[in-house]
Write an enzyme that holds these catalytic residues in place. Sequence first.
Site, mmCIF file in Angstrom:
data_model
loop_
_atom_site.group_PDB
_atom_site.id
_atom_site.type_symbol
_atom_site.label_atom_id
_atom_site.label_comp_id
_atom_site.label_asym_id
_atom_site.label_seq_id
_atom_site.Cartn_x
_atom_site.Cartn_y
_atom_site.Cartn_z
ATOM 1 N N SER A 49 0.852 -1.233 -0.108
ATOM 2 C CA SER A 49 -0.059 0.012 0.026
ATOM 3 C C SER A 49 0.738 1.225 -0.002
ATOM 4 O O SER A 49 1.705 1.162 0.821
ATOM 5 C CB SER A 49 -0.826 0.051 1.398
ATOM 6 O OG SER A 49 -1.835 1.055 1.280
ATOM 7 N N GLU A 50 0.410 1.993 -0.814
ATOM 8 C CA GLU A 50 1.458 3.289 -1.041
ATOM 9 C C GLU A 50 1.733 4.000 0.214
ATOM 10 O O GLU A 50 2.671 4.906 0.163
ATOM 11 C CB GLU A 50 0.839 4.286 -1.976
ATOM 12 C CG GLU A 50 -0.268 4.935 -1.868
ATOM 13 C CD GLU A 50 -0.950 5.716 -3.376
ATOM 14 O OE1 GLU A 50 -0.684 6.896 -3.134
ATOM 15 O OE2 GLU A 50 -1.109 5.016 -4.352
ATOM 16 N N ASN A 51 0.806 4.198 1.349
ATOM 17 C CA ASN A 51 0.949 4.683 2.236
ATOM 18 C C ASN A 51 1.811 4.053 3.300
ATOM 19 O O ASN A 51 2.267 4.644 4.387
ATOM 20 C CB ASN A 51 -0.297 4.989 3.065
ATOM 21 C CG ASN A 51 -1.101 3.826 3.503
ATOM 22 O OD1 ASN A 51 -1.116 2.943 2.704
ATOM 23 N ND2 ASN A 51 -1.717 3.811 4.591
#
Length: 219
Positions: A49-51
């Site tokens: 997940s990009e976060n």
Amino acid sequence: MSYVKLTRDQIARRIADDIPEGAYVNLGIGMPTLVANHLPKDREVILHSENGILGMGPAPDKGSEDWDLINAGKQPVTLLTGGAYFHHTDSFAMMRGGHLDIAVLGAFQVSVAGDLANWHTGARDAIPAVGGAMDLAVGAKNVWVMMEHATKSGESKIVERCTYPLTGVGVVKRIYTDLAVIEITPRGLAAGRLVPGLSFGELQRLTGVPLFSAGAPAA
């Protein structure tokens, strides 16, 4: 013969079944997050997940949410054994550095050349910025799109040329819709795995741009 469109979960299951063992995969905001709930239990797939998460699991049971553990779309998720959290900068370095095998993204439009438009429609209430979509589109080794075949007004989302602002040029390799799976090839768009009861001619009519049959049986 009549046909029934796939549900979003059924599209997600198709995608999950196609992800190979050991793949590092980013699931984009929206529909693609459903893929996490359908990955085969006996297959190791590492979700990013990009976060800043690696080893993301499926959505938690209702009532078991940890709101300090969310994906990029602010949805609660789980973390599998061995999973890790890290800085946003490190996450984007993974995305931009070609370390992701597959990015599954939603789309407003995909062109016959594989151009992707998935971040802005010009609507007044549209999201204000592209976020990490461009980084994923150009950084992942394979970009798969998950979307409904047509808009609510019945217009095909697969187009000759995108009319919305582009996220990436020539980046999409495969499109999963509620009607079929379509590969972007040097010959053009290869359509296969049509939903039972849907003829190739009807799919061609609904799509509006040239297709050829991939020869795969309905599934």
